[in-house]
Motif scaffolding. Structure first.
Motif, PDB file in Angstrom:
ATOM      1  N   ILE A 140      35.144  48.083  30.343  1.00 36.50           N
ATOM      2  CA  ILE A 140      34.541  47.057  31.203  1.00 36.50           C
ATOM      3  C   ILE A 140      35.425  45.816  31.249  1.00 36.50           C
ATOM      4  CG2 ILE A 140      32.582  45.487  31.469  1.00 36.50           C
ATOM      5  CD1 ILE A 140      30.838  47.693  30.179  1.00 36.50           C
ATOM      6  N   LEU A 141      35.899  45.382  30.088  1.00 32.25           N
ATOM      7  CA  LEU A 141      36.767  44.209  30.026  1.00 32.25           C
ATOM      8  C   LEU A 141      38.089  44.463  30.747  1.00 32.25           C
ATOM      9  CD1 LEU A 141      36.147  43.104  26.325  1.00 32.25           C
ATOM     10  CD2 LEU A 141      35.248  42.047  28.416  1.00 32.25           C
ATOM     11  N   ALA A 142      38.586  45.696  30.676  1.00 31.84           N
ATOM     12  CA  ALA A 142      39.831  46.039  31.364  1.00 31.84           C
ATOM     13  C   ALA A 142      39.661  45.940  32.877  1.00 31.84           C
ATOM     14  CB  ALA A 142      40.277  47.449  30.974  1.00 31.84           C
ATOM     15  N   ALA A 143      38.525  46.432  33.367  1.00 28.75           N
ATOM     16  CA  ALA A 143      38.262  46.350  34.812  1.00 28.75           C
ATOM     17  C   ALA A 143      38.149  44.900  35.259  1.00 28.75           C
ATOM     18  CB  ALA A 143      36.979  47.110  35.154  1.00 28.75           C
ATOM     19  N   LEU A 144      37.429  44.093  34.492  1.00 26.39           N
ATOM     20  CA  LEU A 144      37.258  42.685  34.857  1.00 26.39           C
ATOM     21  C   LEU A 144      38.580  41.920  34.768  1.00 26.39           C
ATOM     22  CD1 LEU A 144      33.864  41.914  33.074  1.00 26.39           C
ATOM     23  CD2 LEU A 144      34.262  42.276  35.521  1.00 26.39           C
ATOM     24  N   THR A 145      39.399  42.260  33.772  1.00 25.19           N
ATOM     25  CA  THR A 145      40.706  41.610  33.638  1.00 25.19           C
ATOM     26  C   THR A 145      41.603  41.934  34.826  1.00 25.19           C
ATOM     27  OG1 THR A 145      40.572  41.715  31.218  1.00 25.19           O
ATOM     28  CG2 THR A 145      42.756  41.380  32.178  1.00 25.19           C
ATOM     29  N   ALA A 146      41.636  43.209  35.208  1.00 34.11           N
ATOM     30  CA  ALA A 146      42.456  43.613  36.355  1.00 34.11           C
ATOM     31  C   ALA A 146      41.969  42.955  37.637  1.00 34.11           C
ATOM     32  CB  ALA A 146      42.427  45.138  36.503  1.00 34.11           C
ATOM     33  N   LEU A 147      40.650  42.881  37.794  1.00 38.22           N
ATOM     34  CA  LEU A 147      40.074  42.223  38.976  1.00 38.22           C
ATOM     35  C   LEU A 147      40.467  40.749  39.008  1.00 38.22           C
ATOM     36  CD1 LEU A 147      38.134  42.106  41.413  1.00 38.22           C
ATOM     37  CD2 LEU A 147      36.269  41.741  39.786  1.00 38.22           C
ATOM     38  N   LEU A 148      40.354  40.083  37.867  1.00 34.75           N
ATOM     39  CA  LEU A 148      40.688  38.654  37.798  1.00 34.75           C
ATOM     40  C   LEU A 148      42.170  38.420  38.095  1.00 34.75           C
ATOM     41  CD1 LEU A 148      39.637  35.816  37.155  1.00 34.75           C
ATOM     42  CD2 LEU A 148      40.224  36.230  34.751  1.00 34.75           C
ATOM     43  N   ILE A 149      43.030  39.255  37.528  1.00 36.75           N
ATOM     44  CA  ILE A 149      44.472  39.113  37.786  1.00 36.75           C
ATOM     45  C   ILE A 149      44.761  39.261  39.271  1.00 36.75           C
ATOM     46  CG2 ILE A 149      46.740  40.174  37.420  1.00 36.75           C
ATOM     47  CD1 ILE A 149      45.804  40.899  34.597  1.00 36.75           C
ATOM     48  N   ALA A 150      44.164  40.278  39.892  1.00 39.44           N
ATOM     49  CA  ALA A 150      44.399  40.517  41.321  1.00 39.44           C
ATOM     50  C   ALA A 150      43.926  39.342  42.168  1.00 39.44           C
ATOM     51  CB  ALA A 150      43.698  41.808  41.754  1.00 39.44           C
ATOM     52  N   LEU A 151      42.750  38.803  41.840  1.00 37.62           N
ATOM     53  CA  LEU A 151      42.206  37.697  42.631  1.00 37.62           C
ATOM     54  C   LEU A 151      43.019  36.417  42.449  1.00 37.62           C
ATOM     55  CD1 LEU A 151      38.362  38.190  42.087  1.00 37.62           C
ATOM     56  CD2 LEU A 151      39.707  38.732  44.129  1.00 37.62           C
ATOM     57  N   LEU A 152      43.560  36.208  41.244  1.00 44.63           N
ATOM     58  CA  LEU A 152      44.324  34.998  40.979  1.00 44.63           C
ATOM     59  C   LEU A 152      45.754  35.082  41.522  1.00 44.63           C
ATOM     60  CD1 LEU A 152      43.224  34.153  37.318  1.00 44.63           C
ATOM     61  CD2 LEU A 152      42.487  33.046  39.439  1.00 44.63           C
ATOM     62  N   VAL A 153      46.369  36.248  41.369  1.00 44.95           N
ATOM     63  CA  VAL A 153      47.762  36.411  41.794  1.00 44.95           C
ATOM     64  C   VAL A 153      47.868  36.691  43.292  1.00 44.95           C
ATOM     65  CG1 VAL A 153      49.857  37.805  41.461  1.00 44.95           C
ATOM     66  CG2 VAL A 153      48.430  37.203  39.499  1.00 44.95           C
ATOM     67  N   GLY A 154      46.831  37.304  43.871  1.00 46.27           N
ATOM     68  CA  GLY A 154      46.868  37.730  45.263  1.00 46.27           C
ATOM     69  C   GLY A 154      47.311  36.673  46.259  1.00 46.27           C
ATOM     70  N   PRO A 155      46.665  35.498  46.298  1.00 43.94           N
ATOM     71  CA  PRO A 155      47.051  34.490  47.296  1.00 43.94           C
ATOM     72  C   PRO A 155      48.518  34.085  47.203  1.00 43.94           C
ATOM     73  CG  PRO A 155      44.933  33.946  46.329  1.00 43.94           C
ATOM     74  CD  PRO A 155      45.485  35.084  45.527  1.00 43.94           C
ATOM     75  N   ALA A 156      49.029  33.888  45.984  1.00 44.56           N
ATOM     76  CA  ALA A 156      50.428  33.496  45.812  1.00 44.56           C
ATOM     77  C   ALA A 156      51.368  34.606  46.273  1.00 44.56           C
ATOM     78  CB  ALA A 156      50.703  33.145  44.352  1.00 44.56           C
ATOM     79  N   MET A 157      51.005  35.864  45.976  1.00 42.25           N
ATOM     80  CA  MET A 157      51.851  36.981  46.393  1.00 42.25           C
ATOM     81  C   MET A 157      51.867  37.114  47.909  1.00 42.25           C
ATOM     82  SD  MET A 157      51.691  41.003  45.244  1.00 42.25           S
ATOM     83  CE  MET A 157      52.320  40.644  43.598  1.00 42.25           C
ATOM     84  N   ILE A 158      50.722  36.942  48.540  1.00 44.81           N
ATOM     85  CA  ILE A 158      50.659  37.036  50.001  1.00 44.81           C
ATOM     86  C   ILE A 158      51.497  35.933  50.643  1.00 44.81           C
ATOM     87  CG2 ILE A 158      49.129  36.826  51.997  1.00 44.81           C
ATOM     88  CD1 ILE A 158      46.925  38.087  50.258  1.00 44.81           C
ATOM     89  N   ARG A 159      51.414  34.722  50.098  1.00 43.76           N
ATOM     90  CA  ARG A 159      52.230  33.612  50.629  1.00 43.76           C
ATOM     91  C   ARG A 159      53.721  33.906  50.461  1.00 43.76           C
ATOM     92  NH1 ARG A 159      48.192  30.399  48.126  1.00 43.76           N
ATOM     93  NH2 ARG A 159      49.558  30.086  46.314  1.00 43.76           N
ATOM     94  N   ALA A 160      54.088  34.475  49.313  1.00 40.78           N
ATOM     95  CA  ALA A 160      55.491  34.779  49.061  1.00 40.78           C
ATOM     96  C   ALA A 160      56.010  35.849  50.020  1.00 40.78           C
ATOM     97  CB  ALA A 160      55.680  35.231  47.612  1.00 40.78           C
ATOM     98  N   LEU A 161      55.200  36.878  50.258  1.00 40.59           N
ATOM     99  CA  LEU A 161      55.604  37.939  51.188  1.00 40.59           C
ATOM    100  C   LEU A 161      55.727  37.399  52.606  1.00 40.59           C
ATOM    101  CD1 LEU A 161      53.323  40.844  49.880  1.00 40.59           C
ATOM    102  CD2 LEU A 161      55.816  40.695  49.667  1.00 40.59           C
ATOM    103  N   ALA A 162      54.776  36.530  52.996  1.00 43.94           N
ATOM    104  CA  ALA A 162      54.814  35.950  54.336  1.00 43.94           C
ATOM    105  C   ALA A 162      56.019  35.031  54.500  1.00 43.94           C
ATOM    106  CB  ALA A 162      53.524  35.186  54.609  1.00 43.94           C
ATOM    107  N   ALA A 163      56.344  34.262  53.461  1.00 47.70           N
ATOM    108  CA  ALA A 163      57.475  33.341  53.537  1.00 47.70           C
ATOM    109  C   ALA A 163      58.793  34.078  53.688  1.00 47.70           C
ATOM    110  CB  ALA A 163      57.512  32.467  52.285  1.00 47.70           C
ATOM    111  N   ARG A 164      58.873  35.268  53.111  1.00 45.67           N
ATOM    112  CA  ARG A 164      60.094  36.069  53.204  1.00 45.67           C
ATOM    113  C   ARG A 164      60.055  37.027  54.390  1.00 45.67           C
ATOM    114  NH1 ARG A 164      59.186  34.456  48.289  1.00 45.67           N
ATOM    115  NH2 ARG A 164      60.870  34.073  46.798  1.00 45.67           N
TER     116      ARG A 164
END
Length: 361
Positions: free
Chosen positions: A27-51
């Motif tokens: 359960i903690l692994a699923a929540l950790t992966a979800l949190l990482i994706a939600l936190l990193v997602g916006p920055a990754m999308i901006r980086a991909l769009a910028a390039r």
């Protein structure tokens, strides 16, 4: 990592014992992966769009897809980062099955990354040549199959188990096991890749199938449950549940950004890796046939392409308006969200059917 830390602290502080329980860690692994994706997602999308790493839409495809031109792609890297980081945090890193599944997933992710890089960064519209792509997939798939063969501690771990029957298990020799495992891993990888054509179409079925395979992993790794359910008991395989739940969490996190209309697409880096992950886990828990059932949408997409190509080469006529089959329904007038949700509903039914084989024997 945290599992070992909990083991070290447990003799001194009994409260840490709870972190050694597989169910809580999953359960903690699923929540950790979800949190990482939600936190990193916006920055990754901006980086991909910028390039300007964006989707190239085929002119021959549905006209409704032309508006997706330039949407950031290679977002599957977000899924892999969240999955692998969470797995390394919460899984028992002394478990051989965890490392095999992680290794195969990472290998296919790298193949997909290189293909995406050639298409989206270098500007080679064809990407990695088909023969080299398949060769690299074959090497990774065979490597995983051989690793699983040498990791098998009992004959049960290499037999082909037939669902719905109590004691039907076909013994596989080393060669047959490697060949079967190879086709399951590589075939599953390419099937998910073919399905990844609409916003959220591939990720949600992957999440559902991974969750169900996690149930099989937990039951197969527990001698009491396996004996009661009459499924193969593979010692140590229960730890793969952690990997499955990280896929669920990371997949849901990615879906937050990939749902219609998508802010980011997963690309081959995500699709090839997810498919390989599902195939490898199915082999580990000895449920290849059940994977075929639960992943029926992936199978349908693959078969539609095979039939379309064969029909056109043999008769010069097409069976579908366009393949894979999700494009056929789009060209028939179905709105994209309708196609996506209906394929999700089909997957829910198929996953429930697969889970029912746990008890229907």
């Amino acid at each position: 990592m945290l599992y070992r830390l909990a083991e070290l602290l447990m003799p001194h502080y009994s409260v840490f014992r709870v972190f050694t329980y597989l169910t809580l860690r999953s359960i903690l692994a699923a929540l950790t992966a979800l949190l990482i994706a939600l936190l990193v997602g916006p920055a990754m999308i901006r980086a991909l769009a910028a390039r300007q790493i964006g989707q190239n839409v085929r002119e021959l495809g549905p006209q409704s897809h032309l508006s997706k031109q330039g949407t950031p792609t290679m977002g599957g890297a977000l899924i892999l980062v969240a999955m692998l980081a969470s797995t390394l945090l919460w899984a028992d890193l002394g478990n051989r099955y965890v490392w095999i599944v992680v290794g195969v997933t990472a290998a296919f992710g790298l193949i997909g990354f290189y293909d995406d890089y050639l298409k989206l960064v270098v500007g080679n519209s064809k990407g990695l040549a088909a023969r080299w792509k398949y060769l690299l997939q074959s090497v990774a798939g065979l490597g995983g199959a051989v690793a699983l063969l040498y990791s098998a501690a009992t004959p049960v771990a290499t037999a082909l188990h037939v669902p719905l029957f109590k004691e039907v298990a076909l013994p596989l020799g080393p060669v047959a096991f490697v060949v079967l495992s190879y086709f399951v891993i590589v075939g599953s990888s390419n099937a998910v890749n073919l399905t990844d054509g609409l916003d959220g179409l591939a990720i949600m079925p992957s999440v559902m199938v991974a969750g169900a395979l996690g149930v099989f992993a937990y039951a197969s790794g527990n001698a009491i449950f396996a004996n009661y359910l009459l499924i193969p008991h593979v010692p140590g395989v229960g730890e793969v549940l952690i990997f499955c739940t990280t896929l669920v969490g990371a997949g849901l996190g990615f879906l937050w950004f990939n749902t219609y209309p998508a802010q980011v697409f997963m690309g081959d880096v995500g699709a090839l890796a997810l498919g390989a992950a599902l195939g490898t886990v199915a082999v580990v828990v000895r449920q290849e046939i059940v994977l075929f059932v639960m992943g029926g949408v992936f199978v349908l997409e693959t078969v539609s392409v095979i039939l379309q190509v064969a029909s056109f080469k043999l008769t010069g006529k097409r069976i579908f308006r366009m393949a894979p089959i999700h494009h056929h329904f789009e060209l028939k007038g179905w709105a994209e969200p309708k196609v996506i949700v209906r394929f999700w509903i089909i997957t829910v039914v198929l996953v429930l059917a697969g889970l029912a084989t746990l008890k229907v024997r």
